[in-house]
Structures are given as C-alpha cells and as structure tokens.
Design a protein around this motif. Sequence first.
Motif, PDB file in Angstrom:
ATOM      1  N   ARG A  79       0.831  -1.213   0.000  1.00 52.43           N
ATOM      2  CA  ARG A  79       0.000   0.000   0.000  1.00 52.43           C
ATOM      3  C   ARG A  79       0.863   1.259   0.000  1.00 52.43           C
ATOM      4  N   LEU A  80       1.906   1.282   0.823  1.00 55.18           N
ATOM      5  CA  LEU A  80       2.781   2.458   0.874  1.00 55.18           C
ATOM      6  C   LEU A  80       3.543   2.660  -0.432  1.00 55.18           C
ATOM      7  N   LYS A  81       3.934   1.579  -1.068  1.00 53.36           N
ATOM      8  CA  LYS A  81       4.623   1.702  -2.354  1.00 53.36           C
ATOM      9  C   LYS A  81       3.699   2.285  -3.410  1.00 53.36           C
ATOM     10  N   ALA A  82       2.438   1.864  -3.387  1.00 56.64           N
ATOM     11  CA  ALA A  82       1.479   2.424  -4.339  1.00 56.64           C
ATOM     12  C   ALA A  82       1.280   3.918  -4.100  1.00 56.64           C
ATOM     13  N   GLU A  83       1.219   4.344  -2.843  1.00 54.98           N
ATOM     14  CA  GLU A  83       1.055   5.770  -2.541  1.00 54.98           C
ATOM     15  C   GLU A  83       2.302   6.553  -2.950  1.00 54.98           C
ATOM     16  N   ALA A  84       3.485   5.972  -2.749  1.00 54.81           N
ATOM     17  CA  ALA A  84       4.712   6.647  -3.178  1.00 54.81           C
ATOM     18  C   ALA A  84       4.752   6.787  -4.697  1.00 54.81           C
ATOM     19  N   ASN A  85       4.264   5.782  -5.419  1.00 53.51           N
ATOM     20  CA  ASN A  85       4.207   5.885  -6.872  1.00 53.51           C
ATOM     21  C   ASN A  85       3.220   6.960  -7.320  1.00 53.51           C
ATOM     22  N   ARG A  86       2.136   7.108  -6.595  1.00 58.74           N
ATOM     23  CA  ARG A  86       1.170   8.173  -6.930  1.00 58.74           C
ATOM     24  C   ARG A  86       1.772   9.553  -6.682  1.00 58.74           C
ATOM     25  N   LEU A  87       2.566   9.670  -5.619  1.00 58.37           N
ATOM     26  CA  LEU A  87       3.256  10.944  -5.391  1.00 58.37           C
ATOM     27  C   LEU A  87       4.242  11.239  -6.521  1.00 58.37           C
ATOM     28  N   ALA A  88       4.967  10.206  -6.949  1.00 55.55           N
ATOM     29  CA  ALA A  88       5.900  10.401  -8.059  1.00 55.55           C
ATOM     30  C   ALA A  88       5.156  10.785  -9.330  1.00 55.55           C
ATOM     31  N   GLY A  89       3.967  10.230  -9.549  1.00 53.83           N
ATOM     32  CA  GLY A  89       3.163  10.617 -10.701  1.00 53.83           C
ATOM     33  C   GLY A  89       2.683  12.055 -10.621  1.00 53.83           C
ATOM     34  N   THR A 222      12.418   1.604   4.164  1.00 53.37           N
ATOM     35  CA  THR A 222      13.396   2.679   4.009  1.00 53.37           C
ATOM     36  C   THR A 222      13.418   3.189   2.568  1.00 53.37           C
ATOM     37  N   ARG A 223      13.401   2.289   1.610  1.00 53.23           N
ATOM     38  CA  ARG A 223      13.425   2.701   0.203  1.00 53.23           C
ATOM     39  C   ARG A 223      12.149   3.441  -0.188  1.00 53.23           C
ATOM     40  N   ILE A 224      11.006   2.949   0.284  1.00 44.31           N
ATOM     41  CA  ILE A 224       9.741   3.630  -0.039  1.00 44.31           C
ATOM     42  C   ILE A 224       9.721   5.020   0.576  1.00 44.31           C
ATOM     43  N   ARG A 225      10.188   5.144   1.827  1.00 38.30           N
ATOM     44  CA  ARG A 225      10.221   6.450   2.480  1.00 38.30           C
ATOM     45  C   ARG A 225      11.146   7.413   1.737  1.00 38.30           C
ATOM     46  N   GLN A 226      12.298   6.934   1.327  1.00 39.58           N
ATOM     47  CA  GLN A 226      13.222   7.806   0.600  1.00 39.58           C
ATOM     48  C   GLN A 226      12.625   8.287  -0.720  1.00 39.58           C
ATOM     49  N   GLY A 227      11.957   7.381  -1.436  1.00 43.52           N
ATOM     50  CA  GLY A 227      11.320   7.792  -2.684  1.00 43.52           C
ATOM     51  C   GLY A 227      10.212   8.798  -2.463  1.00 43.52           C
ATOM     52  N   ALA A 228       9.402   8.602  -1.419  1.00 44.64           N
ATOM     53  CA  ALA A 228       8.324   9.548  -1.134  1.00 44.64           C
ATOM     54  C   ALA A 228       8.877  10.900  -0.693  1.00 44.64           C
ATOM     55  N   MET A 229       9.951  10.898   0.089  1.00 45.16           N
ATOM     56  CA  MET A 229      10.561  12.164   0.513  1.00 45.16           C
ATOM     57  C   MET A 229      11.134  12.924  -0.681  1.00 45.16           C
ATOM     58  N   ALA A 230      11.714  12.207  -1.632  1.00 42.83           N
ATOM     59  CA  ALA A 230      12.224  12.877  -2.835  1.00 42.83           C
ATOM     60  C   ALA A 230      11.086  13.508  -3.625  1.00 42.83           C
ATOM     61  N   SER A 231       9.956  12.820  -3.708  1.00 45.90           N
ATOM     62  CA  SER A 231       8.802  13.390  -4.416  1.00 45.90           C
ATOM     63  C   SER A 231       8.273  14.620  -3.695  1.00 45.90           C
ATOM     64  N   ILE A 232       8.251  14.580  -2.376  1.00 42.33           N
ATOM     65  CA  ILE A 232       7.798  15.740  -1.603  1.00 42.33           C
ATOM     66  C   ILE A 232       8.721  16.931  -1.843  1.00 42.33           C
ATOM     67  N   HIS A 233      10.015  16.672  -1.888  1.00 45.65           N
ATOM     68  CA  HIS A 233      10.969  17.760  -2.150  1.00 45.65           C
ATOM     69  C   HIS A 233      10.705  18.395  -3.514  1.00 45.65           C
ATOM     70  N   GLU A 234      10.461  17.570  -4.529  1.00 49.62           N
ATOM     71  CA  GLU A 234      10.187  18.102  -5.864  1.00 49.62           C
ATOM     72  C   GLU A 234       8.872  18.870  -5.895  1.00 49.62           C
ATOM     73  N   LEU A 235       7.867  18.352  -5.224  1.00 47.03           N
ATOM     74  CA  LEU A 235       6.579  19.055  -5.192  1.00 47.03           C
ATOM     75  C   LEU A 235       6.701  20.411  -4.498  1.00 47.03           C
ATOM     76  N   ALA A 236       7.413  20.430  -3.360  1.00 46.53           N
ATOM     77  CA  ALA A 236       7.571  21.696  -2.638  1.00 46.53           C
ATOM     78  C   ALA A 236       8.385  22.690  -3.454  1.00 46.53           C
ATOM     79  N   ALA A 237       9.411  22.226  -4.147  1.00 41.99           N
ATOM     80  CA  ALA A 237      10.203  23.138  -4.972  1.00 41.99           C
ATOM     81  C   ALA A 237       9.362  23.719  -6.106  1.00 41.99           C
ATOM     82  N   GLY A 238       8.519  22.899  -6.706  1.00 35.86           N
ATOM     83  CA  GLY A 238       7.653  23.419  -7.769  1.00 35.86           C
ATOM     84  C   GLY A 238       6.637  24.417  -7.251  1.00 35.86           C
ATOM     85  N   MET A 239       6.063  24.167  -6.084  1.00 37.37           N
ATOM     86  CA  MET A 239       5.108  25.104  -5.504  1.00 37.37           C
ATOM     87  C   MET A 239       5.781  26.417  -5.138  1.00 37.37           C
TER      88      MET A 239
END
Length: 252
Positions: A79-89, A222-239
């Motif tokens: 479930r967490l991997k699917a949510e991280a993929n949605r954040l990356a999308g 750990t890998r899922i968290r790192q991927g989600a944190m990277a997506s959050i960083h990109e989203l915040a930078a774009g905003m």
Amino acid sequence: MPAAPSAALPPAPGAAALPPPGTGQGAADLAHAAAAHDLSPLGLFMMADPIVKGVMLLLILASIACWGIIIEKMIAARRLKAEANRLAGAVTGAATPESGLAAEVIRAGAREWHEGRDAAESRGEYRERMEYAMRAPLVAAFRAAEPGLPLLATIGAVGPFVGLFGTVWGIMNSFSGIARSGDTSLAVVAPGIAEALFATAIGLVAAIPSVMAYNRFTVAFTRIRQGAMASIHELAAGMARRPAPSRVRAAE
C-alpha cells in the motif's frame, strides 16, 4: 540288555532350522521399545517434559505471530509503495491523486502554498515550510506501519536460545532417566534426545523467517520512504516557484 543310544535324526528336507533359545531377543526388545515411542512431531510433543512442552508451545505461538506480522507488513508495504508511486506521478504531472495518503500529502502542502510566502521569508524557508507540512502525514503513515517489526527482531534473536533451553532441559532429563534405569541402549536414549532436539528445531523454524522478514521489510520501508521524501521535495520546490493565489489576488 541296555538300550542302545538313539541316533540323532537329521532334519527333514526343507524344514527350517529353529534358532537356539534367546537368539533375537535383544532385537525384539529394541523393536518393542521403538514401537512404544511415537517419534512423529506430535508424538514428540505429547511425550515431552512439561517444561520442554511449555517451551515448544511458546515457540509455536511466536511462529504464528511471526507469520501474522509478515502478512500484515506485506500488505502495508504494498500500500505504501502504491502511494509513493502516486506521489511520483503527481511530480511528473501524470495524475493528481484525489484520495489516499498521496492526496493527503499534497493537500497539506497546498494549504501552506495558499497561505503564500511571508515578506520576511526566503524562498528556501517557504519551501521548507511546505515540505514540513507534507512530511507530517507521510511520517505518521510509516509510524503506523512499523509496529510489529521489533517483535520480528526479538523472535529472530531470542527464538534459537529459547529452543536451546528446552533442548538442554530435555537432555538433562534423558540422562537422569538413564542413570535411574541403568540402561544405555539406543532405544532408551533416542526418544528423550529426540524430544529435546525437537525444541531447538521449533526455535529455528520461528527464528529464521523472523530474521529474514525483519531485514526485508526494514529495507523496503526505508526505500519507499526515501522515494516519497524525494517526491515531496520536488513538489515543494515546484510550488515555491509559483505565486500563491492569495498573493496574485493581492497584486491585482
């Protein structure tokens, strides 16, 4: 006249020779003793000493708990991997999630974005504020998924030693029985030692999957968290690069 001694008659052709008395008695005793002891797993458990039996029950319960945690963590990781993929999308603009953890993370950042950047706030501080808001629901989700992992680590570390305790106790009882009976034949010694070693086997059955699952899920989370944190960083930078709607209206 004295009767002549009778001559020994030869055995009839085809007749089986009878063994001398006592021959094969030891083998019969061993077979009887082996039949008296059921060496199947259930039989070993039922004939075990009460303390060894308690150790076996404890390890069996630990193994059941281990597999329950493994199944639950598999579902949580998927479930967490699917949510991280949605954040990356959402970062790439492929799709904007409308529900679930990914949508909650984006809404948390959007609230900070709508408030706009303060006059005394740099762009980096503005981005950090949005990142902090988006990280909060993500961290809460991972904390909710972590319970059970410490129990896996505990079972993996302690299980073999608990089984070894049952083995040592069972072997001590076997040697005590040998000393009382004075019989050291294999048929007498084997059942008690088999019961004792069965406790160690159950401990390994509980410990090996626990260690493997703990390492696997620790790395996966750990890998899922790192991927989600990277997506959050990109989203915040774009905003942070786009003006907030409130600031646009104020400028107009």
